[in-house]
Design an enzyme around this catalytic site. Structure first.
Site, PDB file in Angstrom:
ATOM      1  N   SER A   1       0.831  -1.211   0.000  1.00  0.00           N
ATOM      2  CA  SER A   1       0.000   0.000   0.000  1.00  0.00           C
ATOM      3  C   SER A   1       0.863   1.258   0.000  1.00  0.00           C
ATOM      4  O   SER A   1       1.924   1.286   0.628  1.00  0.00           O
ATOM      5  CB  SER A   1      -0.892   0.006   1.240  1.00  0.00           C
ATOM      6  OG  SER A   1      -1.499   1.270   1.414  1.00  0.00           O
TER       7      SER A   1
ATOM      8  N   TYR B   1      -1.861   5.443  -4.385  1.00  0.00           N
ATOM      9  CA  TYR B   1      -2.745   6.585  -4.185  1.00  0.00           C
ATOM     10  C   TYR B   1      -1.944   7.777  -4.662  1.00  0.00           C
ATOM     11  O   TYR B   1      -0.887   8.074  -4.084  1.00  0.00           O
ATOM     12  CB  TYR B   1      -3.057   6.790  -2.696  1.00  0.00           C
ATOM     13  CG  TYR B   1      -4.051   5.846  -2.085  1.00  0.00           C
ATOM     14  CD1 TYR B   1      -5.287   5.611  -2.680  1.00  0.00           C
ATOM     15  CD2 TYR B   1      -3.780   5.210  -0.877  1.00  0.00           C
ATOM     16  CE1 TYR B   1      -6.211   4.753  -2.091  1.00  0.00           C
ATOM     17  CE2 TYR B   1      -4.702   4.363  -0.283  1.00  0.00           C
ATOM     18  CZ  TYR B   1      -5.910   4.139  -0.902  1.00  0.00           C
ATOM     19  OH  TYR B   1      -6.821   3.300  -0.313  1.00  0.00           O
TER      20      TYR B   1
ATOM     21  N   THR C   1      -5.269   2.651  -7.469  1.00  0.00           N
ATOM     22  CA  THR C   1      -6.590   2.528  -6.830  1.00  0.00           C
ATOM     23  C   THR C   1      -7.490   3.648  -7.335  1.00  0.00           C
ATOM     24  O   THR C   1      -7.162   4.826  -7.209  1.00  0.00           O
ATOM     25  CB  THR C   1      -6.447   2.566  -5.300  1.00  0.00           C
ATOM     26  OG1 THR C   1      -5.684   1.413  -4.909  1.00  0.00           O
ATOM     27  CG2 THR C   1      -7.803   2.508  -4.614  1.00  0.00           C
TER      28      THR C   1
ATOM     29  N   LYS D   1      -7.319  -0.753  -9.885  1.00  0.00           N
ATOM     30  CA  LYS D   1      -7.918  -1.482  -8.759  1.00  0.00           C
ATOM     31  C   LYS D   1      -9.191  -0.774  -8.307  1.00  0.00           C
ATOM     32  O   LYS D   1      -9.141   0.390  -7.895  1.00  0.00           O
ATOM     33  CB  LYS D   1      -6.928  -1.561  -7.595  1.00  0.00           C
ATOM     34  CG  LYS D   1      -7.501  -2.217  -6.337  1.00  0.00           C
ATOM     35  CD  LYS D   1      -6.459  -2.412  -5.260  1.00  0.00           C
ATOM     36  CE  LYS D   1      -7.002  -3.116  -4.039  1.00  0.00           C
ATOM     37  NZ  LYS D   1      -7.833  -2.278  -3.181  1.00  0.00           N
TER      38      LYS D   1
ATOM     39  N   HIS E   1     -12.945  -2.508  -2.560  1.00  0.00           N
ATOM     40  CA  HIS E   1     -12.102  -2.004  -1.474  1.00  0.00           C
ATOM     41  C   HIS E   1     -12.488  -2.687  -0.151  1.00  0.00           C
ATOM     42  O   HIS E   1     -12.508  -2.060   0.903  1.00  0.00           O
ATOM     43  CB  HIS E   1     -12.244  -0.476  -1.367  1.00  0.00           C
ATOM     44  CG  HIS E   1     -10.995   0.235  -0.921  1.00  0.00           C
ATOM     45  ND1 HIS E   1     -10.233   1.010  -1.766  1.00  0.00           N
ATOM     46  CD2 HIS E   1     -10.386   0.297   0.290  1.00  0.00           C
ATOM     47  CE1 HIS E   1      -9.212   1.515  -1.088  1.00  0.00           C
ATOM     48  NE2 HIS E   1      -9.276   1.098   0.157  1.00  0.00           N
TER      49      HIS E   1
HETATM   50  C1  FNR Z   1      -7.625  -2.032   2.650  1.00  0.00           C
HETATM   51  N1  FNR Z   1      -7.662  -1.918   1.247  1.00  0.00           N
HETATM   52  C2  FNR Z   1      -6.814  -1.031   0.636  1.00  0.00           C
HETATM   53  N2  FNR Z   1      -6.819  -0.911  -0.727  1.00  0.00           N
HETATM   54  C3  FNR Z   1      -5.991  -0.049  -1.357  1.00  0.00           C
HETATM   55  O1  FNR Z   1      -6.017   0.036  -2.577  1.00  0.00           O
HETATM   56  N3  FNR Z   1      -5.094   0.701  -0.636  1.00  0.00           N
HETATM   57  C4  FNR Z   1      -5.019   0.628   0.725  1.00  0.00           C
HETATM   58  O2  FNR Z   1      -4.193   1.303   1.353  1.00  0.00           O
HETATM   59  C5  FNR Z   1      -5.930  -0.231   1.402  1.00  0.00           C
HETATM   60  N4  FNR Z   1      -5.933  -0.305   2.766  1.00  0.00           N
HETATM   61  C6  FNR Z   1      -6.774  -1.194   3.400  1.00  0.00           C
HETATM   62  C7  FNR Z   1      -6.738  -1.289   4.803  1.00  0.00           C
HETATM   63  C8  FNR Z   1      -7.526  -2.239   5.449  1.00  0.00           C
HETATM   64  C9  FNR Z   1      -7.467  -2.357   6.954  1.00  0.00           C
HETATM   65  C10 FNR Z   1      -8.340  -3.114   4.693  1.00  0.00           C
HETATM   66  C11 FNR Z   1      -9.167  -4.188   5.355  1.00  0.00           C
HETATM   67  C12 FNR Z   1      -8.398  -2.997   3.313  1.00  0.00           C
HETATM   68  C13 FNR Z   1      -8.528  -2.811   0.440  1.00  0.00           C
HETATM   69  C14 FNR Z   1      -7.814  -4.120   0.114  1.00  0.00           C
HETATM   70  O3  FNR Z   1      -6.759  -3.898  -0.780  1.00  0.00           O
HETATM   71  C15 FNR Z   1      -8.757  -5.143  -0.537  1.00  0.00           C
HETATM   72  O4  FNR Z   1      -9.400  -4.560  -1.650  1.00  0.00           O
HETATM   73  C16 FNR Z   1      -9.805  -5.713   0.428  1.00  0.00           C
HETATM   74  O5  FNR Z   1      -9.292  -5.817   1.741  1.00  0.00           O
HETATM   75  C17 FNR Z   1     -10.273  -7.101  -0.044  1.00  0.00           C
HETATM   76  O6  FNR Z   1     -11.312  -7.579   0.742  1.00  0.00           O
HETATM   77  P1  FNR Z   1     -11.103  -8.611   1.972  1.00  0.00           P
HETATM   78  O7  FNR Z   1     -10.210  -9.724   1.517  1.00  0.00           O
HETATM   79  O8  FNR Z   1     -10.521  -7.815   3.106  1.00  0.00           O
HETATM   80  O9  FNR Z   1     -12.506  -9.043   2.236  1.00  0.00           O
END
Ligand code: FNR
Length: 302
Positions: free
Chosen positions: A105, A128, A154, A219, A243
């Site tokens: 990330s 980002y 993203t 994404k 997300h």
């Molecule tokens: C995320 N996700 C996420 N996505 C992204 O593009 N940049 C990010 O910094 C983050 N940060 C983030 C923090 C936390 C705590 C979570 C739970 C999720 C989304 C992540 O990449 C992904 O799309 C989802 O977590 C997938 O779903 P599941 O497997 O958590 O159900």
């Protein structure tokens, strides 16, 4: 001590171990958490149609993607602020990836170089875009120098989702936890109760394409129209994702959105998938519907 048999068992164990607000940060979805529920329910609703007396003595879970072969189709999704959950943060996750792609990330707490040197599989960087584009350019350069193999831009977070459950818990990024790839604006924007905007458009995607020759996946695609446009604009792949249901409540479960995307992509680029994947049968369903690989987010952090 909970017996750790399923990914949900890890969630239960994590809840017992980390501060309440950190658990809520990880687990919460947006608003009323309808989509959070649907991500799981939609998988459960899809029924398997088993065929018998097939020879299953030899099973091969390998996949090939962007010229690399992987032992299985499970990658690690980008999750922000992993040092809120464990002292070693993203470096530990990269070490545990064991050959799987680890998508770092932009809001990681460990610097990309440290993560890359701990990695046991390929590193991709989730982007980002920062308001100060020079910071983004610098991060792209650093990622390339560290051996990063692809970028995931993203596209579903022009503003941070309304995460009421996380807000109620009082979650804040602890001051001692660094965010080496974010400036103050970026850090504020991604904090729990932010209204800061970081809108990006197709133009910004072209800007990113102009500064790197590595593959860029988008994404956060949920419609066939956006998937088709992504390919026209030069995306190397799309990630069907909501997300983890953290941004906009009442968007569809990702497994419900997948067929429409598959239909419009027509095999031209790989489709990656995430959201609620917790069982092998979920992966079978996503792949049967046309995904090349899946990512998991919360479970590996738990
Ligand atoms: C995320 N996700 C996420 N996505 C992204 O593009 N940049 C990010 O910094 C983050 N940060 C983030 C923090 C936390 C705590 C979570 C739970 C999720 C989304 C992540 O990449 C992904 O799309 C989802 O977590 C997938 O779903 P599941 O497997 O958590 O159900």
């Amino acid at each position: 001590m909970t017996q750790l048999l399923t990914l949900d068992d890890y969630e239960t164990a994590a809840r017992e171990r980390v501060p309440h607000s950190v658990y809520e940060f990880m687990a919460a979805g947006a608003a009323d958490e309808n989509t959070l529920r649907w991500n799981r329910e939609a998988f459960a609703r899809i029924k398997l149609r088993p065929r018998v007396l097939e020879d299953v003595a030899e099973i091969d879970t390998r996949i090939t993607l962007f010229g690399r072969t992987y032992a299985h189709p499970i990658f690690l999704a980008p999750v922000a602020y992993q040092r809120t959950m464990h002292d070693e943060g993203e470096a530990a996750a990269a070490r545990g990836a064991n050959g799987a792609v680890f998508v770092v990330s932009t809001a990681s707490n460990c610097p990309i170089e440290e993560i890359a040197s701990a990695a046991t599989g390929p590193i991709w960087l989730q982007i980002y875009l920062q308001n100060d584009r020079e910071l983004s350019r610098d991060l792209v350069r650093r990622a390339e120098a560290a051996g990063c193999e692809a970028f995931a831009l993203t596209v579903d977070t022009p503003v941070l989702g309304t995460r009421n459950r996380q807000q109620r818990s009082g979650f804040k990024i602890p001051p001692h936890v660094p965010t080496p790839h974010l400036d103050d604006v970026g850090r504020a924007r991604l904090s729990a109760d932010s209204n800061e905007r970081g809108p990006i458009t197709w133009k910004d995607f072209q800007w990113l394409r102009g500064i790197t020759s590595l593959p860029i996946l988008l994404k956060g695609i949920l419609t066939g129209d956006d998937a088709a446009r992504a390919i026209d604009e030069g995306a190397a792949g799309v990630m069907v994702s909501n997300h983890g249901a953290r941004n906009l409540d009442t968007v569809p479960a990702t497994i419900d959105a997948l067929p429409e995307v598959v239909e419009r992509v027509e095999g031209r680029v790989p489709i990656l998938f995430d959201g609620g994947v917790r069982r092998g049968t979920d992966i079978v369903k996503a792949i049967a519907f046309g995904a090349s690989a899946v990512l998991i987010g919360r479970p590996y952090v738990y």
